[in-house]
Design an enzyme around this catalytic site. Structure first.
Site, short mmCIF file in Angstrom:
data_model
loop_
_atom_site.label_atom_id
_atom_site.label_comp_id
_atom_site.label_asym_id
_atom_site.label_seq_id
_atom_site.Cartn_x
_atom_site.Cartn_y
_atom_site.Cartn_z
N CYS A 35 0.83 -1.22 0.00
CA CYS A 35 0.00 0.00 0.00
C CYS A 35 0.86 1.26 0.00
CB CYS A 35 -0.91 -0.04 1.23
SG CYS A 35 -1.85 1.46 1.53
N CYS A 38 -0.15 3.94 2.52
CA CYS A 38 0.26 3.54 3.87
C CYS A 38 1.70 3.95 4.13
CB CYS A 38 0.13 2.02 4.05
SG CYS A 38 -1.55 1.39 3.90
#
Length: 118
Positions: A35, A38
């Site tokens: 991600c 993230c």
């Protein structure tokens, strides 16, 4: 200091123990290795944890492994209704007391809200 400011949770037992710590509120960053958002917000979460002066707030990270249906994080994510990441969840006495998702979230404001809540 940096390694101590955010607890990396690696087991269901460790997760339960941390979120049920008496008198403590836990802010958990749910993320995944693949991600990009993230990874983009991770330094902000780390910096906020490092600058935290409230002993009653604990910062933690959980790497979600949703691709493995038997991984311990799957039921945790389902129970906390995590459907997108990054997702930040605040817990107190094992109960969810707040959450924010996305890489544009104002983490400092979120933590201030959690601190102010009863």
């Amino acid at each position: 200091m940096a390694n101590d400011s955010v607890t990396v949770i690696e087991t269901a037992e460790q997760f339960q123990e941390l979120i049920k710590s008496p008198g403590k509120k836990t802010v958990v960053d749910f993320w995944a290795d693949w991600c990009a958002p993230c990874k983009a917000i991770a330094p902000r979460f780390q910096k906020l944890a490092e600058s935290n002066t409230d002993d009653n707030i604990v910062f933690a990270k959980v790497e979600l492994k949703m691709e493995d249906p038997n991984h311990w994080t799957v039921p945790v994510a389902n129970e906390l209704k995590i459907v997108s990441i990054p997702h930040f969840v605040a817990l107190s006495d094992g109960k969810k007391i707040g959450s924010q998702k996305g890489s544009q979230v104002d983490l400092a404001a979120f933590v201030s809200e959690i601190q102010a809540s009863g």
